[in-house]
Design an enzyme around this catalytic site. Sequence first.
Site, PDB file in Angstrom:
ATOM      1  N   CYS A  52     -11.414  -2.928   8.632  1.00  0.00           N
ATOM      2  CA  CYS A  52      -9.981  -2.670   8.458  1.00  0.00           C
ATOM      3  C   CYS A  52      -9.388  -1.920   9.649  1.00  0.00           C
ATOM      4  CB  CYS A  52      -9.733  -1.851   7.194  1.00  0.00           C
ATOM      5  SG  CYS A  52     -10.421  -2.551   5.684  1.00  0.00           S
ATOM      6  N   ASP A  84     -13.047   1.762   1.573  1.00  0.00           N
ATOM      7  CA  ASP A  84     -13.171   1.609   0.127  1.00  0.00           C
ATOM      8  C   ASP A  84     -14.195   0.535  -0.232  1.00  0.00           C
ATOM      9  OD1 ASP A  84     -11.052   3.387   0.253  1.00  0.00           O
ATOM     10  OD2 ASP A  84     -10.073   2.534  -1.495  1.00  0.00           O
ATOM     11  N   CYS A 125      -7.103   0.607   6.410  1.00  0.00           N
ATOM     12  CA  CYS A 125      -7.706   0.596   5.081  1.00  0.00           C
ATOM     13  C   CYS A 125      -6.794   1.282   4.059  1.00  0.00           C
ATOM     14  CB  CYS A 125      -9.083   1.257   5.121  1.00  0.00           C
ATOM     15  SG  CYS A 125     -10.125   0.814   3.700  1.00  0.00           S
ATOM     16  N   ASP A 126      -7.142   1.123   2.787  1.00  0.00           N
ATOM     17  CA  ASP A 126      -6.242   1.406   1.666  1.00  0.00           C
ATOM     18  C   ASP A 126      -5.546   2.760   1.718  1.00  0.00           C
ATOM     19  OD1 ASP A 126      -7.282  -0.983   0.842  1.00  0.00           O
ATOM     20  OD2 ASP A 126      -8.182  -0.235  -1.009  1.00  0.00           O
ATOM     21  N   LYS A 127      -6.303   3.842   1.917  1.00  0.00           N
ATOM     22  CA  LYS A 127      -5.714   5.175   1.817  1.00  0.00           C
ATOM     23  C   LYS A 127      -4.957   5.568   3.074  1.00  0.00           C
ATOM     24  CE  LYS A 127      -7.460   5.175  -2.163  1.00  0.00           C
ATOM     25  NZ  LYS A 127      -8.131   3.872  -2.000  1.00  0.00           N
ATOM     26  N   CYS A 197      -8.535  -6.096   3.785  1.00  0.00           N
ATOM     27  CA  CYS A 197      -8.923  -7.098   2.786  1.00  0.00           C
ATOM     28  C   CYS A 197      -7.757  -8.017   2.447  1.00  0.00           C
ATOM     29  CB  CYS A 197      -9.455  -6.403   1.548  1.00  0.00           C
ATOM     30  SG  CYS A 197     -10.934  -5.419   1.877  1.00  0.00           S
ATOM     31  N   SER A 474      -9.569  -0.980  -8.055  1.00  0.00           N
ATOM     32  CA  SER A 474      -9.288  -1.566  -6.750  1.00  0.00           C
ATOM     33  C   SER A 474      -8.155  -2.568  -6.872  1.00  0.00           C
ATOM     34  CB  SER A 474     -10.549  -2.274  -6.239  1.00  0.00           C
ATOM     35  OG  SER A 474     -10.241  -3.187  -5.219  1.00  0.00           O
TER      36      SER A 474
END
Length: 560
Positions: A52, A84, A125-127, A197, A474
């Site tokens: 990511c 993640d 990435c996600d966070k 992702c 998720s």
Amino acid sequence: MGDNLKKRSSMTTDGDNRAPNRAMLRAVGFTDEDFHKPMIGIASTWSEITPCNIHINKLAEKVKEGVREAGGVPQIYGTITVSDGIMMGHEGMHFSLPSREVIADSIEIVSNAMRHDGVIAIGGCDKNMPGCLMALCRIDAPSIFVYGGTILPGNCDGQDVDIVSIFEAVGKFNAGKISREEFIRIEQNAIPGAGSCGGMYTANTMSSAIEALGMSLPGSASMPAVSSRKANDCYEAGKALINLIQKGITPKQILTKKAFENAITVVLVLGGSTNAVLHLIAIAKEIGVGLTLDDFDRISKKTPHLADLKPGGKYAMTDLDKVGGVHGVMKYLLKEGMLHGDCLTVTGKTIAENLKDMPDLVPNQTIVRKKSEALHPSGPLVILKGNLAPDGAVAKISGLKKISITGPAKVFESEDDCFNAIMTDKIKPGDVIIIRYEGPKGGPGMREMLAVTSALVGKGLGEDVGLMTDGRFSGGTHGLVVGHISPEAFDGGPIAIVQNGDKVTIDSSKNLLQVEISQEEIDKRLKSWKPIEPRYKTGVLAKYVKLVQSATNGAITNLL
């Protein structure tokens, strides 16, 4: 360009008393001319630990070029990221949500300490996305967020595959549905390179929300990570930030209540992740906007689900990009009267002005439906309440044939215990799984349950069992699942007193989450309930438990 744009950095560089400060800056490349230019912080989440973010520094260099071209002096600095996908299913996942706070804190520290006149944050990435936005809110200098971009799909035996494909393959392989050779091929081909992702999972959900908020340039959300367009997006962001400084536009002018309503609408239309609820509330709290679960409930009831995107649907973010991207969706929503077009953005123009000359969605495409042909007449994110969640909980119903279940509770005190039960065939159709003590404090860190939910899908149980938790899911999760239950078990929420065999109901059509026992029995059990000891006594997670608030407050640690 002049000294009048140095409203913050002048205290670092101007006057005889700041000669030592300037001496230090000369050592990192500043010239005499640079001391008269606005200083721009470029917060990079680059890391070699995850696809990511592995390309982020190349993007930061393109931002740097844009800043230089427009007359600023750029400074790249680093902040952390975790992965993640790599942390999923084990102890490392406790650190995911706390990383959001560390990202926010570290960007705030650097750009406030250096007195940057403007900030560009780049996340993958996600966070990264909420962490960066929370920091930009706190700093409240002219700011832009740049998304690192989505990954291209992998290919296995002629089929598109991604990270969720391999998570679900674990359950399929355990159930004997695929061979070891096929299992290994999926693993080897699921992640082809750089980027976040690829479905409408958390990273792409948040990039879409941030574009709808007006905090990234139009088109930024859906561009592939590996593309000349993404590189140009970064270059243009660098130039655009200088324009914001000249106009004096900061996040506080952009991130209004109406802007958050736009973001919620876009997330619902796209079928985005439940994590958007947590993160948007957290961002809103940082900027001082009142946003609650009731706002999500209100908007969800009038907003149709239009995009057929993974995990509940068929297509990836790259497919959406090919037919017009998030800005194409927003243009359609604006025409339908579903967005506030007068909201200001980082271009210095409004949403409506930005979208005016942008192309419509490609005609006859099948990825984003018209309102009259909606996948579901209301939003896929549903807020539930009841005697199991007095303060609320969040479910996602996209792609589900069944949106309610009543069945016997199967109670687990952690995600790990539940995963082992699934893999040893102890979960049966009709069961309602409860995973507790996985909340912000109890986990700690609200672990995501993708390993559990993917195992259920792989085992063929995805439509036949319910799952509820005070933890999270998720963005890749699908199934009849409810998360963010508040109050959490650690704080003595009713989820803490459910017993194996209690009849439990999840009813998304009625926004209901309840255990079928009397209030008298609930009160009796709560009186005899004893709190558990924190699982971590030292280190960052011990500190996190003392500061973190409930999921209904975005699980923030800021002392607001």
